[in-house]
Design a protein around this motif. Structure first.
Motif, PDB file in Angstrom:
ATOM      1  N   VAL A 288       0.961  -1.237  -0.079  1.00  0.00           N
ATOM      2  CA  VAL A 288       0.031  -0.150  -0.045  1.00  0.00           C
ATOM      3  C   VAL A 288       0.983   1.114   0.062  1.00  0.00           C
ATOM      4  O   VAL A 288       1.681   1.435   0.938  1.00  0.00           O
ATOM      5  N   ALA A 289       0.632   2.108  -0.894  1.00  0.00           N
ATOM      6  CA  ALA A 289       1.294   3.085  -1.021  1.00  0.00           C
ATOM      7  C   ALA A 289       0.844   4.246   0.104  1.00  0.00           C
ATOM      8  O   ALA A 289      -0.289   4.383  -0.016  1.00  0.00           O
ATOM      9  N   GLU A 290       1.812   4.788   0.688  1.00  0.00           N
ATOM     10  CA  GLU A 290       1.152   6.009   1.697  1.00  0.00           C
ATOM     11  C   GLU A 290       2.054   7.213   1.653  1.00  0.00           C
ATOM     12  O   GLU A 290       3.355   7.084   1.701  1.00  0.00           O
ATOM     13  N   ASN A 291       1.546   8.299   1.382  1.00  0.00           N
ATOM     14  CA  ASN A 291       2.380   9.776   1.419  1.00  0.00           C
ATOM     15  C   ASN A 291       2.837   9.793   2.687  1.00  0.00           C
ATOM     16  O   ASN A 291       1.898   9.898   3.673  1.00  0.00           O
ATOM     17  N   PRO A 293       3.526  12.570   5.917  1.00  0.00           N
ATOM     18  CA  PRO A 293       2.715  13.563   6.497  1.00  0.00           C
ATOM     19  C   PRO A 293       3.653  14.810   5.962  1.00  0.00           C
ATOM     20  O   PRO A 293       3.028  15.942   5.915  1.00  0.00           O
TER      21      PRO A 293
END
Length: 400
Positions: A288-291, A293
């Protein structure tokens, strides 16, 4: 109108239980296949490793790797010199006669008496590598500090007249009556001793005669000058299987120092670990790609590192960072590889700026400054060097 009776509750429950069970069995089957593949791969690797020949050592005349010397041996054969490779000191001594050159690396596996017995019948002996003890035993000189800049023979040995220049790997201070060649007057890379009618020659040839460096400068010519003066060359390869050093006892190993139950316990723990992995293992889902913060700009990272270096007053670390960046930029501008050595970049820059070779080595690979004035001076000189190279590059691109 006909109606269909609903399925019994027991049938629905059994179907719901059977689906997870099939999934678990499928997962266990996948793990079993992976374990089987790993075991087969390990077995095949061990079999291939057991069948492969032992790796050759440094400057081995039959070694085909970068550190071997097969290229020099084949070059001698092309010149009509018979090269006989011996791995037994008794056979090597028996093969030596008046028309033979005895060649070997540092015979660290022989005692002083064994070495004297080996070289006794030879009129010409060449040591391609050496150590402090060998220098002391031969009485030919001692270790010295020299330069890595190209040097010519600078001596009256006829064989070296047409060698050209080499880059010494190590320098020696010759003893009284010993001729030193390829040096700066005080130290030399090649020592030649003609005492007692026997010529003994010592040179550190790891970076001169190995397959990786033989084609550089006059290395090949020096190898022919040292080994190609007789019709035959007996090349003795020292090894621990042919030593006359008698040990008092075999060294202790890890197996001899540990109790007998340790190995079975380790195997049992490994089996338990594999069983636990199969039992409690779970299949990972898709990535899962997560940016993040926050966004950290490269300039902030650079300034942070600079502040840390300044706070620690680590001038040497900062100088190494400046020098590394300058080397990378110069390599790109000079058309060299990104991982080019500092001496290669210095030589290319010297050729581009038409200055004597060896003048830029201290700037790009010399001692690092330990204070801020030295750091500032190094940064200024590096900037001047890059500016000069840029100007010559623009001048070359400018139409006539």
């Amino acid at each position: 109108m006909t109606t269909t009776a609903p399925a019994p509750a027991s049938a629905s429950a059994s179907t719901a239980v059977a689906v997870p069970r099939r999934r678990r069995l499928r997962a266990l089957g996948g793990w079993a296949i992976v374990v089987a593949i790993v075991v087969v791969g390990v077995v095949v690797t061990l079999q291939l490793g057991a069948k492969m020949p032992a790796a050759r050592g440094v400057l081995d005349p039959e070694g085909t790797g970068d550190s071997g010397a097969q290229a020099l041996a084949e070059l001698l054969r092309d010149q009509g010199v018979e090269v006989s490779v011996q791995r037994s000191r008794a056979e090597a001594r028996a093969a030596v006669d008046e028309s033979t050159t005895l060649v070997m690396t540092n015979p660290y596996t022989l005692t002083d008496d064994g070495l004297a017995e080996l070289i006794a019948p030879a009129d010409r002996v060449v040591f391609l590598t050496t150590g402090t003890h060998l220098l002391s035993e031969l009485g030919i000189g001692e270790s010295g500090s020299g330069t890595s800049a190209p040097v010519d023979a600078g001596c009256d040995v006829p064989e070296f007249a047409r060698v050209g220049t080499i880059r010494p790997d190590r320098s020696f201070v010759p003893a009284a009556g010993v001729t030193g060649c390829f040096g700066d007057g005080e130290s030399a890379a090649v020592l030649v001793d003609d005492g007692d009618g026997i010529r003994r020659t010592v040179v550190e040839g790891d970076r001169l005669f190995s397959n990786a460096y033989l084609s550089e400068n006059g290395n090949a010519a020096l190898g022919l000058a040292l080994l190609g003066q007789t019709e035959r060359v007996v090349w003795y390869v020292p090894s621990y299987s042919d030593t006359d050093i008698e040990g008092s006892a075999e060294p202790d190993t890890l197996g001899s120092l540990t109790p007998g139950w340790v190995t079975p316990a380790i195997l049992l723990l490994m089996i338990a670990g594999v069983a636990a992995a199969l039992w409690r293992g779970r299949r990972f889902g898709p990535l899962v790609a997560e940016n993040l913060p926050v966004t950290v700009r490269a300039s902030e990272t650079m300034h942070g590192r600079a502040r840390l270096t300044a706070k620690a007053s680590d001038a040497a670390h900062a100088a190494e960072a400046l020098r590394d960046g300058a080397r990378r930029r110069l390599a790109k501008r000079l058309g060299l590889a990104v991982n080019a050595r500092a001496d290669e970049i210095a030589d290319a820059a010297s050729d581009r700026l038409r200055v004597p070779r060896g003048t830029l080595q201290p700037l790009l690979d010399g001692p690092l400054p330990q204070d801020e004035p030295g750091l500032v001076d190094l940064a200024r000189r590096l900037d001047e060097l890059e500016t000069a190279v840029d100007e010559t590059t623009q001048a070359m691109r400018r139409p006539e």
